[in-house]
Design a protein around this motif. Sequence first.
Motif, PDB file in Angstrom:
ATOM      1  N   ILE A 165       1.037  -0.792  -0.327  1.00 38.35           N
ATOM      2  CA  ILE A 165       0.117  -0.373  -0.041  1.00 38.35           C
ATOM      3  C   ILE A 165       0.758   1.334  -0.041  1.00 38.35           C
ATOM      4  O   ILE A 165       0.092   2.395  -0.074  1.00 38.35           O
ATOM      5  N   CYS A 166       2.354   1.275   0.163  1.00 39.61           N
ATOM      6  CA  CYS A 166       3.242   2.086  -0.072  1.00 39.61           C
ATOM      7  C   CYS A 166       4.402   2.554  -1.044  1.00 39.61           C
ATOM      8  O   CYS A 166       3.998   3.296  -1.609  1.00 39.61           O
ATOM      9  N   ARG A 167       4.962   1.455  -1.012  1.00 40.58           N
ATOM     10  CA  ARG A 167       6.594   1.683  -1.733  1.00 40.58           C
ATOM     11  C   ARG A 167       5.700   0.963  -3.131  1.00 40.58           C
ATOM     12  O   ARG A 167       6.169   1.409  -3.945  1.00 40.58           O
ATOM     13  N   SER A 168       6.111  -0.484  -3.213  1.00 39.11           N
ATOM     14  CA  SER A 168       4.913  -1.251  -4.420  1.00 39.11           C
ATOM     15  C   SER A 168       4.233  -0.688  -5.120  1.00 39.11           C
ATOM     16  O   SER A 168       4.928  -1.127  -6.196  1.00 39.11           O
ATOM     17  N   TYR A 183       4.950   3.417   5.899  1.00 45.02           N
ATOM     18  CA  TYR A 183       3.537   2.977   6.869  1.00 45.02           C
ATOM     19  C   TYR A 183       3.593   3.311   8.074  1.00 45.02           C
ATOM     20  O   TYR A 183       4.175   3.262   9.093  1.00 45.02           O
ATOM     21  N   ARG A 184       2.445   4.276   8.718  1.00 46.17           N
ATOM     22  CA  ARG A 184       2.054   5.097   9.670  1.00 46.17           C
ATOM     23  C   ARG A 184       3.252   5.595  10.242  1.00 46.17           C
ATOM     24  O   ARG A 184       3.615   5.735  11.450  1.00 46.17           O
ATOM     25  N   ARG A 185       4.073   6.603   9.393  1.00 44.83           N
ATOM     26  CA  ARG A 185       5.176   7.237   9.662  1.00 44.83           C
ATOM     27  C   ARG A 185       4.758   8.684   9.029  1.00 44.83           C
ATOM     28  O   ARG A 185       4.468   8.679   9.030  1.00 44.83           O
ATOM     29  N   ALA A 186       5.554   9.673  10.225  1.00 44.08           N
ATOM     30  CA  ALA A 186       5.382  10.689   9.865  1.00 44.08           C
ATOM     31  C   ALA A 186       5.677  11.045   7.815  1.00 44.08           C
ATOM     32  O   ALA A 186       6.561  10.192   7.304  1.00 44.08           O
ATOM     33  N   PRO A 187       5.439  12.598   7.747  1.00 46.06           N
ATOM     34  CA  PRO A 187       5.529  11.836   6.111  1.00 46.06           C
ATOM     35  C   PRO A 187       6.569  12.608   5.584  1.00 46.06           C
ATOM     36  O   PRO A 187       6.960  12.268   4.443  1.00 46.06           O
ATOM     37  N   GLU A 188       7.936  13.082   6.812  1.00 43.40           N
ATOM     38  CA  GLU A 188       9.359  13.042   6.278  1.00 43.40           C
ATOM     39  C   GLU A 188       9.561  12.327   5.808  1.00 43.40           C
ATOM     40  O   GLU A 188      10.278  10.913   4.889  1.00 43.40           O
ATOM     41  N   VAL A 189       8.932  10.452   6.786  1.00 36.62           N
ATOM     42  CA  VAL A 189       9.954   9.305   5.946  1.00 36.62           C
ATOM     43  C   VAL A 189       8.874   8.991   3.947  1.00 36.62           C
ATOM     44  O   VAL A 189       9.721   7.964   3.786  1.00 36.62           O
ATOM     45  N   TYR A 190       7.756   9.726   3.965  1.00 36.30           N
ATOM     46  CA  TYR A 190       7.179   9.385   2.663  1.00 36.30           C
ATOM     47  C   TYR A 190       8.461   9.523   1.892  1.00 36.30           C
ATOM     48  O   TYR A 190       9.058   9.876   1.040  1.00 36.30           O
ATOM     49  N   ARG A 191       9.296  11.954   1.940  1.00 39.00           N
ATOM     50  CA  ARG A 191       9.556  11.994   1.487  1.00 39.00           C
ATOM     51  C   ARG A 191      11.066  11.222   1.292  1.00 39.00           C
ATOM     52  O   ARG A 191      11.650  11.256   0.194  1.00 39.00           O
ATOM     53  N   GLU A 192      11.897  10.859   2.063  1.00 37.66           N
ATOM     54  CA  GLU A 192      12.923   9.526   2.727  1.00 37.66           C
ATOM     55  C   GLU A 192      12.411   8.468   1.695  1.00 37.66           C
ATOM     56  O   GLU A 192      13.297   7.888   0.351  1.00 37.66           O
ATOM     57  N   MET A 193      11.591   8.210   1.168  1.00 35.15           N
ATOM     58  CA  MET A 193      11.002   6.575   0.455  1.00 35.15           C
ATOM     59  C   MET A 193      11.135   7.379  -0.555  1.00 35.15           C
ATOM     60  O   MET A 193      11.776   6.310  -1.773  1.00 35.15           O
TER      61      MET A 193
END
Length: 230
Positions: free
Chosen positions: A17-20, A191-201
């Motif tokens: 649901i996030c990376r792939s 997943y279930r982490r701050a928006p900053e982690v999505y930017r890192e992804m």
Amino acid sequence: MDTSAPVRILTVCTGNICRSPVAERLLQAGLDQVVPGGFQVSSAGTRALVGEPMQPISADIVRTFGGDPEGFAARQLTPRILRGVDLVLTMTSGHRGEVLQLDASLLKRTFTIREFARMLDVLAQRASGTDAQRASVESSPGALPGSNASDDDARLAANAALWRGLPARAAGVRHLSLPADAADNDIVDPYRRAPEVYREMEDQLAPAIVSILRHARLNARVPGTAPQSP
């Protein structure tokens, strides 16, 4: 096997649901522009939240880069999904191991997406000295006939053959593309982490996708064009 059948690429993470899903939709959008009808990209999760849509921030990332997140539903990785896949791109080394537990025959066709992208960069560097000569030959009069159904099938078949042989060629330069830190093979799980982690992804995933799409573009067989040099 139908030699003009689309090349099947599967991206794999945990929940799907996030990376792939980001990798799936952006690779599909980019590859569709390079070789329309030449690729079929899908995704699955090793512990999928089956039926769930893409996470909102992941969906925003897909839209930002020109992909379409609509209609997505997470699915569980199974041996049936793996059957007939030409290339598996996982988000971490751990996911690669889980894929191989389900189907060991995919050993030479399964990579983390970041390591695969680095391998393609090495292949591109190796080819840079011969691409200009190859392009000159293939663009000579009579080398590229006008577009028709037969020509399109031939180019799809050539594209499929190139990509189905690509994992073996990529693996052959693995020793030249090893990261300084093994963690650099992985995409962080936001997943279930701050928006900053999505930017890192995003920062980790985007360059890998660009490298894969660049390789597809430089080696494309499309009506009226020859392969381009970098």
